[in-house]
Design a protein around this motif. Structure first.
Motif, PDB file in Angstrom:
ATOM      1  N   ILE A 172       3.158   9.722   7.988  1.00  0.00           N
ATOM      2  CA  ILE A 172       4.453  10.408   8.094  1.00  0.00           C
ATOM      3  C   ILE A 172       4.438  11.703   7.282  1.00  0.00           C
ATOM      4  O   ILE A 172       4.776  12.782   7.784  1.00  0.00           O
ATOM      5  CB  ILE A 172       5.607   9.483   7.638  1.00  0.00           C
ATOM      6  N   VAL A 173       4.014  11.592   6.005  1.00  0.00           N
ATOM      7  CA  VAL A 173       4.049  12.768   5.121  1.00  0.00           C
ATOM      8  C   VAL A 173       3.112  13.861   5.642  1.00  0.00           C
ATOM      9  O   VAL A 173       3.509  15.031   5.758  1.00  0.00           O
ATOM     10  CB  VAL A 173       3.695  12.372   3.669  1.00  0.00           C
TER      11      VAL A 173
ATOM     12  N   VAL B  69       4.406  15.494   9.044  1.00  0.00           N
ATOM     13  CA  VAL B  69       5.557  16.388   8.861  1.00  0.00           C
ATOM     14  C   VAL B  69       5.148  17.643   8.075  1.00  0.00           C
ATOM     15  O   VAL B  69       5.509  18.765   8.443  1.00  0.00           O
ATOM     16  CB  VAL B  69       6.737  15.643   8.183  1.00  0.00           C
ATOM     17  N   MET B  70       4.355  17.439   7.010  1.00  0.00           N
ATOM     18  CA  MET B  70       3.939  18.595   6.191  1.00  0.00           C
ATOM     19  C   MET B  70       3.085  19.569   7.016  1.00  0.00           C
ATOM     20  O   MET B  70       3.294  20.783   6.961  1.00  0.00           O
ATOM     21  CB  MET B  70       3.124  18.131   4.982  1.00  0.00           C
TER      22      MET B  70
ATOM     23  N   TYR C 261      16.005  24.782  12.328  1.00  0.00           N
ATOM     24  CA  TYR C 261      15.672  25.936  11.491  1.00  0.00           C
ATOM     25  C   TYR C 261      15.730  27.224  12.306  1.00  0.00           C
ATOM     26  O   TYR C 261      16.306  28.225  11.872  1.00  0.00           O
ATOM     27  CB  TYR C 261      14.278  25.744  10.892  1.00  0.00           C
TER      28      TYR C 261
ATOM     29  N   ALA D 227      13.702  19.303  13.242  1.00  0.00           N
ATOM     30  CA  ALA D 227      13.788  20.186  12.070  1.00  0.00           C
ATOM     31  C   ALA D 227      13.436  21.623  12.457  1.00  0.00           C
ATOM     32  O   ALA D 227      14.099  22.574  12.014  1.00  0.00           O
ATOM     33  CB  ALA D 227      12.840  19.681  10.979  1.00  0.00           C
ATOM     34  N   ILE D 228      12.409  21.787  13.294  1.00  0.00           N
ATOM     35  CA  ILE D 228      11.976  23.142  13.688  1.00  0.00           C
ATOM     36  C   ILE D 228      13.063  23.832  14.528  1.00  0.00           C
ATOM     37  O   ILE D 228      13.400  24.996  14.291  1.00  0.00           O
ATOM     38  CB  ILE D 228      10.628  23.073  14.451  1.00  0.00           C
TER      39      ILE D 228
ATOM     40  N   PHE E 200      11.711  18.351   2.358  1.00  0.00           N
ATOM     41  CA  PHE E 200      11.385  17.133   3.106  1.00  0.00           C
ATOM     42  C   PHE E 200      10.927  16.012   2.174  1.00  0.00           C
ATOM     43  O   PHE E 200      11.410  14.891   2.275  1.00  0.00           O
ATOM     44  CB  PHE E 200      10.305  17.421   4.164  1.00  0.00           C
TER      45      PHE E 200
ATOM     46  N   ILE F 158      13.149   1.393   2.135  1.00  0.00           N
ATOM     47  CA  ILE F 158      11.980   0.572   2.501  1.00  0.00           C
ATOM     48  C   ILE F 158      11.490  -0.293   1.319  1.00  0.00           C
ATOM     49  O   ILE F 158      11.191  -1.467   1.494  1.00  0.00           O
ATOM     50  CB  ILE F 158      10.821   1.474   3.003  1.00  0.00           C
TER      51      ILE F 158
ATOM     52  N   LEU G 130       5.308  21.279   9.709  1.00  0.00           N
ATOM     53  CA  LEU G 130       6.149  22.333   9.138  1.00  0.00           C
ATOM     54  C   LEU G 130       5.287  23.504   8.657  1.00  0.00           C
ATOM     55  O   LEU G 130       5.720  24.665   8.729  1.00  0.00           O
ATOM     56  CB  LEU G 130       7.004  21.786   7.989  1.00  0.00           C
ATOM     57  N   GLY G 131       4.070  23.201   8.198  1.00  0.00           N
ATOM     58  CA  GLY G 131       3.138  24.266   7.785  1.00  0.00           C
ATOM     59  C   GLY G 131       2.766  25.150   8.974  1.00  0.00           C
ATOM     60  O   GLY G 131       2.721  26.377   8.861  1.00  0.00           O
TER      61      GLY G 131
ATOM     62  N   MET H   9      10.512  28.372   5.895  1.00  0.00           N
ATOM     63  CA  MET H   9      10.031  27.080   6.387  1.00  0.00           C
ATOM     64  C   MET H   9       9.357  26.289   5.268  1.00  0.00           C
ATOM     65  O   MET H   9       9.394  25.065   5.255  1.00  0.00           O
ATOM     66  CB  MET H   9       9.057  27.341   7.535  1.00  0.00           C
ATOM     67  N   ASP H  10       8.762  27.025   4.293  1.00  0.00           N
ATOM     68  CA  ASP H  10       8.167  26.341   3.140  1.00  0.00           C
ATOM     69  C   ASP H  10       9.243  25.623   2.333  1.00  0.00           C
ATOM     70  O   ASP H  10       9.013  24.553   1.785  1.00  0.00           O
ATOM     71  CB  ASP H  10       7.443  27.350   2.239  1.00  0.00           C
TER      72      ASP H  10
ATOM     73  N   ALA I 294       0.562   4.687  -2.169  1.00  0.00           N
ATOM     74  CA  ALA I 294       0.493   6.008  -1.535  1.00  0.00           C
ATOM     75  C   ALA I 294       1.588   6.928  -2.079  1.00  0.00           C
ATOM     76  O   ALA I 294       1.341   8.108  -2.361  1.00  0.00           O
ATOM     77  CB  ALA I 294       0.626   5.873  -0.018  1.00  0.00           C
TER      78      ALA I 294
ATOM     79  N   VAL J 217       2.667   5.682   5.318  1.00  0.00           N
ATOM     80  CA  VAL J 217       3.268   6.718   4.461  1.00  0.00           C
ATOM     81  C   VAL J 217       2.464   8.017   4.570  1.00  0.00           C
ATOM     82  O   VAL J 217       3.027   9.109   4.743  1.00  0.00           O
ATOM     83  CB  VAL J 217       3.346   6.230   2.989  1.00  0.00           C
ATOM     84  N   ALA J 218       1.136   7.879   4.512  1.00  0.00           N
ATOM     85  CA  ALA J 218       0.277   9.073   4.609  1.00  0.00           C
ATOM     86  C   ALA J 218       0.463   9.747   5.961  1.00  0.00           C
ATOM     87  O   ALA J 218       0.524  10.980   6.053  1.00  0.00           O
ATOM     88  CB  ALA J 218      -1.183   8.674   4.417  1.00  0.00           C
TER      89      ALA J 218
ATOM     90  N   GLY K 172       0.815  -1.225   0.000  1.00  0.00           N
ATOM     91  CA  GLY K 172       0.000   0.000   0.000  1.00  0.00           C
ATOM     92  C   GLY K 172       0.839   1.261   0.000  1.00  0.00           C
ATOM     93  O   GLY K 172       0.442   2.287  -0.550  1.00  0.00           O
ATOM     94  N   GLY K 173       2.034   1.156   0.599  1.00  0.00           N
ATOM     95  CA  GLY K 173       2.926   2.327   0.664  1.00  0.00           C
ATOM     96  C   GLY K 173       3.364   2.789  -0.716  1.00  0.00           C
ATOM     97  O   GLY K 173       3.517   3.995  -0.957  1.00  0.00           O
TER      98      GLY K 173
ATOM     99  N   LEU L 161       5.579   1.209   7.748  1.00  0.00           N
ATOM    100  CA  LEU L 161       6.360   1.948   6.752  1.00  0.00           C
ATOM    101  C   LEU L 161       6.047   1.495   5.330  1.00  0.00           C
ATOM    102  O   LEU L 161       6.239   2.240   4.382  1.00  0.00           O
ATOM    103  CB  LEU L 161       7.855   1.789   7.037  1.00  0.00           C
TER     104      LEU L 161
ATOM    105  N   GLY M 273       0.079   2.063   3.104  1.00  0.00           N
ATOM    106  CA  GLY M 273      -0.359   3.389   2.650  1.00  0.00           C
ATOM    107  C   GLY M 273      -0.651   4.317   3.812  1.00  0.00           C
ATOM    108  O   GLY M 273      -0.297   5.497   3.781  1.00  0.00           O
TER     109      GLY M 273
ATOM    110  N   ARG N 113      10.003  22.513   3.965  1.00  0.00           N
ATOM    111  CA  ARG N 113       8.925  21.574   3.662  1.00  0.00           C
ATOM    112  C   ARG N 113       9.107  20.994   2.249  1.00  0.00           C
ATOM    113  O   ARG N 113       8.884  19.817   2.018  1.00  0.00           O
ATOM    114  CB  ARG N 113       7.587  22.305   3.764  1.00  0.00           C
TER     115      ARG N 113
ATOM    116  N   MET O 218      12.501   6.156   0.953  1.00  0.00           N
ATOM    117  CA  MET O 218      11.510   5.108   0.701  1.00  0.00           C
ATOM    118  C   MET O 218      11.921   4.219  -0.482  1.00  0.00           C
ATOM    119  O   MET O 218      11.887   2.994  -0.360  1.00  0.00           O
ATOM    120  CB  MET O 218      10.125   5.729   0.423  1.00  0.00           C
TER     121      MET O 218
ATOM    122  N   ALA P  41       4.585  25.598  11.674  1.00  0.00           N
ATOM    123  CA  ALA P  41       5.775  26.382  12.015  1.00  0.00           C
ATOM    124  C   ALA P  41       5.911  27.560  11.049  1.00  0.00           C
ATOM    125  O   ALA P  41       6.198  28.696  11.463  1.00  0.00           O
ATOM    126  CB  ALA P  41       7.006  25.500  11.956  1.00  0.00           C
ATOM    127  N   SER P  42       5.657  27.293   9.772  1.00  0.00           N
ATOM    128  CA  SER P  42       5.753  28.343   8.754  1.00  0.00           C
ATOM    129  C   SER P  42       4.778  29.478   9.055  1.00  0.00           C
ATOM    130  O   SER P  42       5.111  30.661   8.933  1.00  0.00           O
ATOM    131  CB  SER P  42       5.468  27.710   7.391  1.00  0.00           C
TER     132      SER P  42
ATOM    133  N   PHE Q 130      12.391  12.205   1.808  1.00  0.00           N
ATOM    134  CA  PHE Q 130      11.539  11.083   2.204  1.00  0.00           C
ATOM    135  C   PHE Q 130      11.406  10.085   1.048  1.00  0.00           C
ATOM    136  O   PHE Q 130      11.508   8.872   1.244  1.00  0.00           O
ATOM    137  CB  PHE Q 130      10.164  11.642   2.619  1.00  0.00           C
TER     138      PHE Q 130
END
Lengths: 158, 301
Positions: B28-29, B32-33, B178, B174-175, A138, A150, B36-37, A131-132, A12, B25-26, A8-9, B19, B22, A135, A146, B39-40, A142
């Motif tokens: 983690i992403v 983090v997004m 930065y 990360a924050i 990142f 992984i 970080l958003g 910061m963007d 995704a 993965v969703a 599934g990863g 890991l 799906g 982002r 992966m 923080a931004s 990642f």
């Protein structure tokens, strides 16, 4: 019909790559259009009637942005979007070249576009986006972890 | 194999499965997004030079004081709470606001406060499929002859916690990096010390919410329903508490069904309050875990 044994990863990751392909393609197109408008403005400043566009273009000129650099940045963005689109197919089909190496090249390209944008674009367009940028850095990192860590065995050469 | 080893084995398997899945993965992403958003969003006024650091700190102290007044269920309407903070009628809360904003790195404090609001929802993405995923595909039947239901649940809970803690640590790292490199309003020493303290607060805060995700995963047989259930519960508790409080003041205590009502005390200036809050959070996590274990042991799989 046989049940797919694709993790599934990977699905995704393919979906995320598709999303980032779209988010790379539009700024790329916008930068190519801006480079043409910048060239036209440099040739004849009176031709730009729109006040907002004129101010935007003048800030680019003040920052010594070369239309050619801008165009290059836009083309690079489109190439990265294309690589991401290829990697979507590769990840879904578990293809070694399109999936693993397409994603790798796309990840390096995404990071490069972000880094080049910092070098090329004027400071007032980049102010407040620090910061963007982190982002933006990142996801490529990642993606590399992966596909090379992984999902290494899933994307091996068959 | 002893129960402890089985738990560790299930935790390791859950981590590697997460890991590759799906949802992992969703999780983690997205975490983090979104982190970080946040923080931004917090850094933007200073980065874009809309406001000076001094003005930002002064405004933030009042804002944080008012938010603390709201979440500690102080009587009165929002507008009167702002006035009470400005006139320092709520001395303790005003001092607490100043402690977070003036005595410590302001940008980090505000980011962690925002994360404290968003993480409960995001953490559900990492734990909703713990049990429900296998129950839906009936694959749990093949596991149970080799292990106990309790070991399976505790192992997967531990795996979900380790995954969540790792993601939170990377995000916080990360924050802090930065802030130290790009926006050095405070020295590295203050940043690292406060960064570790706030990281510990977020790590403790994760325990009850991950346990809730696992509980919902044992209650519902479909992972998506489990996700909807846990996210719905997390969002409706404060909504119901604040709206019903308007009708009858004691109903505001419904907020304590989840750590919403006390989690902010993890950043309190008083050490004993922090220790008590940590114990409350762990206790809340323990209650959810015990209910999940009882539920799974009796479930018809």
């Amino acid at each position: 019909m046989a049940i797919s044994d694709r993790p599934g990863g990977l699905t995704a990751l393919a979906a995320l790559n598709g999303f980032f392909a779209i988010s790379c393609a539009f700024p790329g197109l916008q930068r190519i259009l801006s480079s043409y408008r910048l060239r036209a403005h440099l040739d004849d400043p009176e031709a730009t009637a729109d006040r907002w566009s004129r101010r935007n273009l003048e800030s680019l000129i003040e920052a010594d942005v070369d239309p050619q650099q801008m165009e290059l940045l836009g083309i690079l963005g489109l190439v990265v979007a294309l690589l991401l689109a290829v990697s979507v197919w590769g990840l879904l089909k578990r293809n070694h070249w399109a999936g693993k190496w397409g994603s790798t090249l796309a990840a390096v390209g995404m990071a490069s576009v972000s880094w080049l944008a910092v070098q090329v674009l004027p400071l007032d367009q980049l102010r407040g986006v620090g910061m963007d940028l982190v982002r933006q850095m990142f996801y490529p990192l990642f993606l590399l972890i992966m596909v090379h860590g992984i999902f290494r065995k899933d994307l091996r050469l068959r | 194999m002893t129960g402890r080893w089985q738990i560790l084995l299930h935790a390791r398997n859950f981590l590697s499965h997460s890991l590759r899945s799906g949802s992992g993965v969703a999780f983690i992403v997205l975490t983090v997004m979104v982190g970080l958003g946040c923080a931004s969003l917090v850094f933007f006024p200073i980065e874009s030079e809309i406001i000076t650091a001094k003005e930002y700190k002064e405004n933030a102290a009042q804002g944080v004081g008012t938010i603390l007044a709201v979440v500690t269920l102080q009587p009165g309407k929002f507008s009167t709470l702002i006035e009470q903070i400005e006139t320092e009628e709520l001395v303790e809360l005003a001092m607490w606001g100043r402690y977070l904003v003036l005595d410590h790195p302001v940008l980090l404090s505000l980011t962690v406060l925002l994360l404290g609001l968003l993480l409960p929802v995001l953490l559900q993405l990492g734990s909703f499929a713990c049990i429900a995923g296998d129950v839906q595909h009936h694959s749990i039947r093949y596991l149970l002859p080799r292990t106990t239901r309790t070991s399976l649940l505790l192992g997967r809970l531990l795996g979900a916690l380790i995954l969540s803690w790792t993601v939170i640590t990377c995000l916080q790292g990360a924050i802090v990096m930065y802030l130290g490199i790009v926006l050095p309003l405070d020295g590295w020493g203050a940043l690292i010390a406060w960064g570790l303290q706030t990281l510990a607060a977020l790590v403790v805060l994760a325990v009850p919410y991950v346990a809730l995700g696992v509980l919902c995963s044992t209650i519902f047989r479909s992972p998506m329903v489990a996700l909807m259930g846990s996210v719905g519960f997390i969002l409706t508790v404060p909504l119901i508490a604040f709206s019903s409080r308007e009708a009858w003041e004691p109903l505001g205590n419904l907020l304590y069904l989840l750590p919403w009502g006390y989690a902010h005390h993890l950043l309190s200036p008083d050490g004993t309050v922090v220790v008590k809050t940590v114990l409350y959070c762990l206790g809340h996590g323990l209650i959810f875990t015990v209910i999940a274990v009882l539920r799974l042991r009796r479930a018809d799989l």
